[in-house]
Scaffold this active site. Structure first.
Site, PDB file in Angstrom:
ATOM      1  N   SER A   1       0.859  -1.179   0.000  1.00  0.00           N
ATOM      2  CA  SER A   1       0.000   0.000   0.000  1.00  0.00           C
ATOM      3  C   SER A   1       0.894   1.227   0.000  1.00  0.00           C
ATOM      4  CB  SER A   1      -0.873   0.004   1.258  1.00  0.00           C
ATOM      5  OG  SER A   1      -1.481   1.252   1.486  1.00  0.00           O
TER       6      SER A   1
ATOM      7  N   TYR B   1      -2.348  -0.735  10.631  1.00  0.00           N
ATOM      8  CA  TYR B   1      -2.416  -1.065   9.201  1.00  0.00           C
ATOM      9  C   TYR B   1      -1.119  -0.671   8.490  1.00  0.00           C
ATOM     10  CZ  TYR B   1      -3.834  -1.218   4.339  1.00  0.00           C
ATOM     11  OH  TYR B   1      -3.885  -1.490   2.987  1.00  0.00           O
TER      12      TYR B   1
END
Length: 278
Positions: free
Chosen positions: A133, A146
């Site tokens: 990501s 995350y």
């Protein structure tokens, strides 16, 4: 058997599902797996083989890899696309939730890598493609677990790349930014649940608003198909890049993170996301 074989996790929706379809269209034998097998039904009509796999369950992963090897004798490409994000402040998010994010985003991909590498090593060829990501390169408020898991995935991918190169196995990281998928709306609900009523509520509301937009059609959010095309490129290139950042805004954010000091980057994040610092 001449066709190469791809195993793709997180194939029930979004990036994983689109990658499965595109790789099948390229002639791969594709196994698309996910924790909820009923959500894989739409892939079967595209010629994709599906079954249930839970990347937090060792037995599920081991039996799944064995099934592929028993049926077709090889695995050429592993795409670790399964991901989970429950956002919120470090103070408020349950510790078990944080652990679960690392189980799905880090330990699942690493365990599957352990399981497929012996087969790839025997054939002296393989591709392991880890879906990271933009959060694996930068930071933002309310994303500690995350983003922390994606930073870990990137670091471990770098180590793996060096270790496995001698066996003809490539390790590639794909770094999407905002993507048009259900992930944004799910993450928005989580951040509101975890931090929307306490001392971080102002930040949580601002972040949820931005995350919810990822399900829309704004040009700043790439369709899942764009990320899937990058996965196909990484799978088929004779010499793939070590990293593929997806989207001009993602690439710009990575460059700015390199150039700006921490304080300057903090200020830029606050301006661009609408999430207040004070």
């Amino acid at each position: 058997m001449n066709a190469q074989v791809a195993l793709i996790t997180g194939a029930s929706s979004g990036i994983g599902a689109e990658a499965a379809r595109r790789m099948r269209a390229k002639g791969y034998i594709v196994y698309g797996v996910a924790r909820r097998a009923e959500r894989l039904a739409t892939l079967t009509s595209d010629g994709i083989r599906t079954f249930e796999m839970d990347v937090t369950d060792d037995e599920s992963m081991a039996s799944g890899v064995k099934r592929v090897i028993d049926e077709v004798g090889r695995i050429d490409v592993l795409v670790n696309s399964a991901g989970y994000g429950s956002l919120g402040s470090v103070e408020e998010i349950p510790l078990d939730d944080g652990r679960h994010q690392f189980e799905v985003n880090v330990f699942g991909p690493m365990r599957l890598t352990q399981l497929v590498v012996p087969h790839m090593r025997d054939q002296h060829f393989g591709r392991i493609i880890n879906i990271s990501s933009l959060g694996g390169k930068i930071y933002s408020p309310l994303t500690a677990y995350y983003n922390g898991s994606k930073h870990a995935l990137e670091a471990m991918s770098d180590c793996l790349r060096f270790e496995l190169a001698q066996f003809g196995i490539d390790v590639v990281v794909v770094e999407p930014g905002g993507t048009q998928s259900e992930w944004g709306s799910i993450a928005a609900a989580h951040v509101e649940k975890n931090s929307g009523r306490g001392p971080y509520a102002r930040q949580a509301h601002a972040m949820a608003k931005g995350l919810a937009a990822q399900g829309g059609q704004g040009q700043e959010y790439a369709p899942a198909s764009v990320v899937a095309d990058i996965i196909v490129r990484a799978s088929t290139a004779k010499k793939p890049k070590t990293r593929y950042a997806v989207g001009s805004s993602t690439k710009a954010a990575i460059v700015l993170r390199r150039l700006l000091s921490d304080r300057a980057f903090d200020a830029m994040l606050s301006r661009t996301t609408g999430v207040p610092r004070t």
